[in-house]
Scaffold this motif. Structure first.
Motif, mmCIF file in Angstrom:
data_model
loop_
_atom_site.group_PDB
_atom_site.id
_atom_site.type_symbol
_atom_site.label_atom_id
_atom_site.label_comp_id
_atom_site.label_asym_id
_atom_site.label_seq_id
_atom_site.Cartn_x
_atom_site.Cartn_y
_atom_site.Cartn_z
ATOM 1 N N ARG A 134 -35.307 23.332 -73.631
ATOM 2 C CA ARG A 134 -34.872 23.528 -75.140
ATOM 3 C C ARG A 134 -33.603 23.141 -75.438
ATOM 4 N NH1 ARG A 134 -36.217 30.288 -74.998
ATOM 5 N NH2 ARG A 134 -38.512 30.144 -74.685
ATOM 6 N N ASN A 135 -32.844 22.456 -74.622
ATOM 7 C CA ASN A 135 -31.544 22.156 -75.022
ATOM 8 C C ASN A 135 -31.316 20.646 -74.789
ATOM 9 O OD1 ASN A 135 -29.775 24.693 -75.834
ATOM 10 N ND2 ASN A 135 -31.038 25.127 -74.093
ATOM 11 N N GLY A 136 -31.934 19.782 -75.306
ATOM 12 C CA GLY A 136 -32.201 18.444 -74.982
ATOM 13 C C GLY A 136 -30.929 17.741 -76.003
ATOM 14 N N PHE A 137 -30.401 18.308 -77.069
ATOM 15 C CA PHE A 137 -29.384 17.683 -78.081
ATOM 16 C C PHE A 137 -28.213 18.586 -78.030
ATOM 17 C CE2 PHE A 137 -33.742 16.425 -79.158
ATOM 18 C CZ PHE A 137 -33.551 15.184 -79.347
ATOM 19 N N CYS A 138 -27.021 17.616 -78.191
ATOM 20 C CA CYS A 138 -25.684 18.314 -78.267
ATOM 21 C C CYS A 138 -25.755 19.245 -79.654
ATOM 22 C CB CYS A 138 -24.883 17.152 -78.139
ATOM 23 S SG CYS A 138 -23.109 17.870 -78.782
ATOM 24 N N ALA A 139 -25.199 20.346 -79.280
ATOM 25 C CA ALA A 139 -25.008 21.253 -80.442
ATOM 26 C C ALA A 139 -23.902 21.099 -81.327
ATOM 27 C CB ALA A 139 -25.084 22.704 -79.853
ATOM 28 N N ASN A 140 -23.107 20.143 -80.728
ATOM 29 C CA ASN A 140 -21.951 19.896 -81.673
ATOM 30 C C ASN A 140 -22.082 18.773 -82.518
ATOM 31 O OD1 ASN A 140 -18.879 20.026 -81.974
ATOM 32 N ND2 ASN A 140 -18.826 18.193 -80.991
ATOM 33 N N CYS A 141 -22.920 17.588 -81.926
ATOM 34 C CA CYS A 141 -23.005 16.371 -82.788
ATOM 35 C C CYS A 141 -24.566 15.875 -83.248
ATOM 36 C CB CYS A 141 -21.994 15.388 -82.197
ATOM 37 S SG CYS A 141 -22.806 14.473 -80.744
ATOM 38 N N GLY A 142 -25.459 16.473 -82.372
ATOM 39 C CA GLY A 142 -26.705 16.385 -82.480
ATOM 40 C C GLY A 142 -27.019 15.088 -81.390
ATOM 41 N N THR A 143 -26.182 14.472 -80.868
ATOM 42 C CA THR A 143 -26.715 13.304 -80.028
ATOM 43 C C THR A 143 -27.622 13.948 -78.904
ATOM 44 O OG1 THR A 143 -24.708 12.116 -80.631
ATOM 45 C CG2 THR A 143 -25.912 11.294 -78.582
ATOM 46 N N PRO A 144 -28.538 13.034 -78.130
ATOM 47 C CA PRO A 144 -29.307 13.495 -76.770
ATOM 48 C C PRO A 144 -28.120 13.796 -75.994
ATOM 49 C CG PRO A 144 -30.483 11.867 -77.985
ATOM 50 C CD PRO A 144 -29.422 12.130 -78.775
ATOM 51 N N SER A 145 -28.529 14.656 -75.199
ATOM 52 C CA SER A 145 -27.295 15.047 -74.101
ATOM 53 C C SER A 145 -28.196 14.819 -72.887
ATOM 54 C CB SER A 145 -26.798 16.585 -73.861
ATOM 55 O OG SER A 145 -28.072 17.521 -73.833
ATOM 56 N N GLN A 146 -27.305 14.791 -71.507
ATOM 57 C CA GLN A 146 -28.037 14.467 -70.282
ATOM 58 C C GLN A 146 -27.550 15.562 -69.182
ATOM 59 O OE1 GLN A 146 -29.859 11.730 -70.055
ATOM 60 N NE2 GLN A 146 -29.333 11.277 -72.358
ATOM 61 N N PRO A 147 -28.453 15.677 -68.479
ATOM 62 C CA PRO A 147 -28.229 16.867 -67.289
ATOM 63 C C PRO A 147 -27.053 16.172 -66.504
ATOM 64 C CG PRO A 147 -30.707 16.268 -67.462
ATOM 65 C CD PRO A 147 -29.835 15.258 -68.116
ATOM 66 N N ALA A 148 -26.340 16.990 -66.013
ATOM 67 C CA ALA A 148 -24.937 16.758 -65.119
ATOM 68 C C ALA A 148 -24.771 17.949 -63.994
ATOM 69 C CB ALA A 148 -23.735 16.445 -65.822
ATOM 70 N N ALA A 149 -23.972 17.604 -63.311
ATOM 71 C CA ALA A 149 -23.714 18.590 -62.090
ATOM 72 C C ALA A 149 -24.863 19.186 -61.459
ATOM 73 C CB ALA A 149 -22.880 19.516 -62.832
ATOM 74 N N GLY A 150 -26.002 18.379 -61.339
ATOM 75 C CA GLY A 150 -27.078 18.875 -60.603
ATOM 76 C C GLY A 150 -27.897 19.639 -61.559
ATOM 77 N N GLY A 151 -27.652 19.879 -62.684
ATOM 78 C CA GLY A 151 -28.515 20.539 -63.584
ATOM 79 C C GLY A 151 -27.790 21.792 -64.061
ATOM 80 N N PHE A 152 -26.474 22.242 -63.607
ATOM 81 C CA PHE A 152 -25.827 23.308 -63.959
ATOM 82 C C PHE A 152 -25.126 22.908 -65.307
ATOM 83 C CE2 PHE A 152 -27.386 24.838 -59.960
ATOM 84 C CZ PHE A 152 -27.287 26.150 -60.044
ATOM 85 N N ARG A 153 -25.182 21.683 -65.984
ATOM 86 C CA ARG A 153 -24.481 21.448 -67.008
ATOM 87 C C ARG A 153 -25.271 20.397 -67.701
ATOM 88 N NH1 ARG A 153 -19.528 19.170 -64.898
ATOM 89 N NH2 ARG A 153 -20.125 17.041 -65.638
ATOM 90 N N ARG A 154 -24.977 20.166 -69.012
ATOM 91 C CA ARG A 154 -25.484 19.087 -69.822
ATOM 92 C C ARG A 154 -24.076 18.606 -70.458
ATOM 93 N NH1 ARG A 154 -31.131 18.533 -70.124
ATOM 94 N NH2 ARG A 154 -30.767 16.855 -71.850
ATOM 95 N N ASP A 155 -24.245 17.233 -70.457
ATOM 96 C CA ASP A 155 -22.976 16.518 -71.146
ATOM 97 C C ASP A 155 -23.455 15.601 -72.325
ATOM 98 O OD1 ASP A 155 -21.469 17.626 -69.129
ATOM 99 O OD2 ASP A 155 -21.108 15.705 -68.171
ATOM 100 N N CYS A 156 -22.515 15.525 -73.238
ATOM 101 C CA CYS A 156 -22.948 14.661 -74.486
ATOM 102 C C CYS A 156 -21.917 13.561 -74.354
ATOM 103 C CB CYS A 156 -22.694 15.336 -75.833
ATOM 104 S SG CYS A 156 -22.641 14.415 -77.204
ATOM 105 N N GLN A 157 -22.719 12.313 -74.213
ATOM 106 C CA GLN A 157 -21.839 11.042 -73.997
ATOM 107 C C GLN A 157 -21.112 10.550 -75.224
ATOM 108 O OE1 GLN A 157 -21.159 9.773 -71.012
ATOM 109 N NE2 GLN A 157 -22.860 11.471 -70.255
#
Length: 304
Positions: A134-157
């Motif tokens: 449900r959270n494939g996009f950054c809620a701050n800027c709308g850019t697609p985000s990527q899974p990080a930290a094994g999946g316990f986080r998503r990062d916006c590049q």
């Protein structure tokens, strides 16, 4: 008696030594680790091994699955790295055989289809997988985000924002008044089933005030003292049930029909019959895997 009821709570036990967003990517083992265990969700259904009964699958079993969504690293279970992934619901035939089957998470807990301390691990997997879906996009800027930290986080590049999985706190309360307690029927409940009142916490609200507000809104009952009793993860999709006992200050019930089909005061002896399944009107309560059942049993046993 309360300890025994706590042991029967669904999703509340886990031997998972969970991964952490602070651990970094370097702590994530490779997907092809030979002794890894895997959890697969096909939609809302978990793929299960029949013998022994477990949701922890071998890499060989997972190799038969179609393309997996980005796997998550949950942590370690008895020292084994555990990954979770989603497959298409149409791939449910992966479990259509003598060695494997599939079951939805609610039925799995109610039936005791796997060991109790696997349920907490499955709750973690389900909540994380739904959050990523449900959270494939950054809620701050709308850019697609990527899974990080094994999946316990998503990062916006693009903007550098870190996003973390959410947990939605819910108060669930047994409101008592002398030798009686307040139980209600939501319109979605099966016919004849009564349970404790419940509702989501709102921003800037304490647990105690949420109990008071929800009880007043749903049943028109003012509440005085509130005491926390126990909690339960509820992965539908990612709630935490905060079980409380509260003192009712009024007797007259005024229900909100949008929230409740009915509500009434039940005497302690009547609640005991509800739990035992011997109520003369054929009324019932949620199963022992639900925290509402624990709260009602605590009331009957005098632990509330």
């Amino acid at each position: 008696m309360l300890e025994g009821s706590l042991a029967r709570l669904g999703y509340a036990q886990s031997r998972l030594r969970r991964h952490s967003a602070e651990a970094g990517e370097g702590a994530v083992p490779p997907l092809d680790t030979p002794d890894a265990a895997w959890v697969l969700f096909a939609g809302d259904r978990v793929v299960l091994r029949r013998e022994p009964a477990t949701a922890l699958l071998t890499p060989e079993m997972v190799a038969r699955a179609p393309a997996l969504a980005a796997p998550l690293f949950l942590g370690r279970f008895d020292g084994r790295p555990v990954f979770a992934a989603a497959i298409e619901p149409a791939s449910d035939d992966l479990a259509d055989g003598e060695s494997h089957r599939s079951l939805d998470l609610r039925s799995l807990a109610a039936e005791g289809a796997v060991e109790a301390d696997e349920l907490g691990l499955l709750a973690t997997a389900k909540s994380l997988l739904v959050w990523h879906a449900r959270n494939g996009f950054c809620a701050n800027c709308g850019t697609p985000s990527q899974p990080a930290a094994g999946g316990f986080r998503r990062d916006c590049q693009a903007c550098g924002t870190h996003h973390f999985p959410r947990t939605d706190p819910v108060v669930i309360m047994l409101v008592r008044r002398g030798e009686t307690c307040l139980l209600g029927r939501a319109p979605r409940f099966k016919e004849g089933m009564y349970s404790c009142l419940a509702g989501f916490l709102e921003p800037g609200e304490t647990v105690e005030d949420a109990v008071r507000r929800e009880t007043r809104e749903e049943a028109g009952i003012r509440v005085g003292g509130v005491r926390y009793l126990a909690s339960q993860p509820w992965p539908f999709p990612a709630s935490l049930m905060l079980g409380c006992v509260a003192e009712g200050l009024d007797e007259t019930i005024t229900i909100d029909p949008a929230e409740l089909a009915d509500a009434r005061w039940f005497h302690r002896a009547e609640v005991a019959r509800l739990i035992a399944g011997t109520h003369p009107e054929g009324l019932s309560v949620p199963p022992p895997m639900a925290i509402a059942h624990l709260l009602m049993r605590a009331f009957v046993d005098g632990a509330a």
